[in-house]
Design a protein around this motif. Structure first.
Motif, PDB file in Angstrom:
ATOM      1  N   SER A 169     -23.031  13.790  -6.972  1.00  0.00           N
ATOM      2  CA  SER A 169     -24.258  14.013  -6.065  1.00  0.00           C
ATOM      3  C   SER A 169     -24.609  15.171  -6.456  1.00  0.00           C
ATOM      4  O   SER A 169     -25.504  15.271  -6.111  1.00  0.00           O
ATOM      5  N   ASP A 175     -32.820  14.978  -3.620  1.00  0.00           N
ATOM      6  CA  ASP A 175     -34.049  14.328  -3.909  1.00  0.00           C
ATOM      7  C   ASP A 175     -34.430  12.965  -4.829  1.00  0.00           C
ATOM      8  O   ASP A 175     -35.588  12.962  -4.966  1.00  0.00           O
ATOM      9  N   ASP A 177     -34.668  10.316  -3.534  1.00  0.00           N
ATOM     10  CA  ASP A 177     -35.262   8.691  -2.859  1.00  0.00           C
ATOM     11  C   ASP A 177     -36.753   8.913  -3.511  1.00  0.00           C
ATOM     12  O   ASP A 177     -37.411   8.145  -3.695  1.00  0.00           O
ATOM     13  N   SER A 180     -36.439   5.886  -5.754  1.00  0.00           N
ATOM     14  CA  SER A 180     -35.710   4.938  -5.401  1.00  0.00           C
ATOM     15  C   SER A 180     -36.844   3.346  -5.533  1.00  0.00           C
ATOM     16  O   SER A 180     -38.036   3.772  -6.406  1.00  0.00           O
ATOM     17  N   HIS A 277     -25.865   1.522  -1.190  1.00  0.00           N
ATOM     18  CA  HIS A 277     -27.043   2.178  -1.538  1.00  0.00           C
ATOM     19  C   HIS A 277     -28.494   0.615  -1.519  1.00  0.00           C
ATOM     20  O   HIS A 277     -28.773   1.016  -0.357  1.00  0.00           O
ATOM     21  N   GLY A 280     -28.562   1.261   2.387  1.00  0.00           N
ATOM     22  CA  GLY A 280     -29.013   2.605   2.758  1.00  0.00           C
ATOM     23  C   GLY A 280     -28.297   3.480   3.561  1.00  0.00           C
ATOM     24  O   GLY A 280     -28.788   4.333   4.498  1.00  0.00           O
ATOM     25  N   SER A 282     -26.686   7.188   3.820  1.00  0.00           N
ATOM     26  CA  SER A 282     -27.729   7.861   2.799  1.00  0.00           C
ATOM     27  C   SER A 282     -27.261   9.141   1.942  1.00  0.00           C
ATOM     28  O   SER A 282     -27.258   9.277   0.118  1.00  0.00           O
ATOM     29  N   ASN A 283     -25.433   9.095   1.967  1.00  0.00           N
ATOM     30  CA  ASN A 283     -24.739   9.447   1.071  1.00  0.00           C
ATOM     31  C   ASN A 283     -24.330   8.307  -0.362  1.00  0.00           C
ATOM     32  O   ASN A 283     -22.915   8.786  -0.150  1.00  0.00           O
TER      33      ASN A 283
END
Length: 444
Positions: A169, A175, A177, A180, A277, A280, A282-283
């Motif tokens: 990770s 970054d 996102d 996505s 994912h 949603g 975040s980690n």
């Protein structure tokens, strides 16, 4: 034809230091196996983005990896009969190093088939080691404490599974996102391909380092003082007699239970990132670590409790029951409320995750004792057929190839969450084997 690597004869313990040294070397190999295996949990959502895949296509990662255990089990046995265990381990590390190097052209071209070929090569080297080190651990001491010894090795294996997603990770998902599905959908095809290629380049340096490390450990093991164990070659055990292992119902049923177990273990560890994912979280890239931490806790319980307070059979019974409970929690729990995670992890300061994600992680606790408990129960009473029985159990690792792929197909047809019902009959089979199946000695 041999069905497996031959079972090593139990060696007299020359000294405590010799045994401890051997355990440390094997523990290092278990850590390496865990490092490579549990990287898949983070790799699945990563390659889904890089190669523009759906869930079913992304889970070919697990198929390519785990099918090698079935395809390469017999060739691995033949290799080990010629090289011995120690040289076989070094050869396995060399093959794994070549598999890691294959990730470099795969990342540079973003061809999914190359990624799958690299994964298959990695798993081929791992198969060479798995067919040797599991029977080796079983034979180190009394059979009734075999699950405890395997649990110690599991701490190395799953400990690597805790570390890997965190490392991946930090190196790969910074970054993320920007990459996505929603962000990429707004770009022109050429720009989208360029973004995916840029993301894929992040794999080059880590896998080059992994290859170098694997080759270095190969040299270290080759020149180490790891004791060689003679192979048990029974000249009278011809091919017809080897097929006799199928008469042992506790073995065949154990292999089926192991097939189901590896499938649900991979689903719990390798799809939690996909599911997170989708919700949603975040980690999501480190969620595999949640599952692995739960598995480590389960192994610690096994080390302490087996066989002093908990028999191998009762440990397996509890595992099957816990698996049923947590599977229902995943499939019916709230994907928005995070009460379970807050109750269990609130004191740590770790960001809470939805209840369904936490139940999926808790399956790691349910799974921890299954592998250590099934092996001695399934091999009990096999005598000279133990080697062939060991191979049948190793080949059952194919459950990690088939069941996650089936889960991927179901998740595309219905939804990620509803597809987790697939695990319920798997845990029911494990529970039944613990309650009754392991005690059945002959087919009627």
């Amino acid at each position: 034809m041999e069905l497996s690597v031959d079972q090593p004869k139990q060696q007299p313990d020359d000294s405590t230091s010799t045994v401890v040294t051997g355990m440390l070397f094997v523990g290092l190999l278990f850590f390496i196996l865990g490092f490579v295996t549990w990287l898949n949990g983070s790799l699945v959502p990563f390659l889904k983005i890089v190669c523009g895949l759906n869930n079913f296509q992304a889970l070919w990662v697990t198929f390519a990896f785990y099918i090698a255990y079935t395809v390469m089990a017999l060739p691995s046995a033949a290799v080990l009969r010629r090289t011995g265990y120690k040289n076989g381990m070094t050869l396995g590390l060399a093959i794994m190093g070549c598999g890691a190097l294959l990730f470099i052209p795969a990342a540079q071209t973003t061809h999914y088939a190359l990624f799958l070929a690299a994964l298959f090569t990695l798993a081929t080297g791992m198969t060479l080691m798995q067919t040797a080190i599991n029977p080796y651990i079983v034979c180190l001491g009394p059979r009734e404490s075999a699950a405890m010894r395997i649990s110690i090795m599991g701490l190395f294996n799953k400990g690597a599974g805790v570390v890997v997603p965190l490392v991946f990770s930090s190196l790969m998902l910074a970054d993320i996102d920007r990459f996505s599905h929603t962000a990429l959908a707004t770009l022109a095809p050429a720009a989208r391909d360029a973004m995916r290629a840029m993301l894929a380049q992040r794999l080059v340096f880590p896998y080059a380092c992994m290859a170098g490390l694997l080759f270095a450990i190969m040299v270290f093991i080759h020149f180490s003082r790891l004791r060689e164990i003679p192979l048990d070659t029974d000249e009278g055990d011809d091919g017809v007699e080897r097929l006799g292992v199928l008469q042992y119902s506790q073995l065949v049923l154990g292999a089926l239970a192991l097939f189901a177990y590896v499938g649900v273990e991979v689903i719990a560890g390798d799809t939690i990132g996909l599911y997170g994912h989708e919700l949603g979280v975040s980690n999501f890239g480190v969620l595999t670590s949640y599952t692995m931490v739960c598995m480590v806790l389960g192994y610690l319980i096994g080390v302490v409790a087996i066989p002093r307070w908990l028999s191998q059979q009762r440990a397996l019974l509890c595992s099957g029951l816990a698996g049923l409970v947590f599977t229902v929690g995943v499939a019916t729990g709230s994907p928005h409320d995070s009460g379970i995670a807050q109750a269990l992890l609130g004191w740590t300061g770790i960001a809470p995750v939805p209840n369904t994600v936490m139940c999926l992680a808790l399956l790691g606790l349910a799974n921890a004792m299954v592998w250590p408990a099934i092996w001695p129960l399934a091999l009990q009473g096999l005598g000279r057929h133990t080697a062939s029985g060991s191979a049948l159990l190793v080949m059952a690792i194919a459950g990690g190839a088939v069941l996650p792929l089936l889960y991927g197909r179901l998740s595309d047809a219905v939804a990620l969450r509803e597809a987790y019902w697939l695990m319920l009959p798997c845990y029911a089979l494990i529970f039944w084997y613990a309650a009754r199946g392991h005690a059945i000695r002959r087919w009627r």
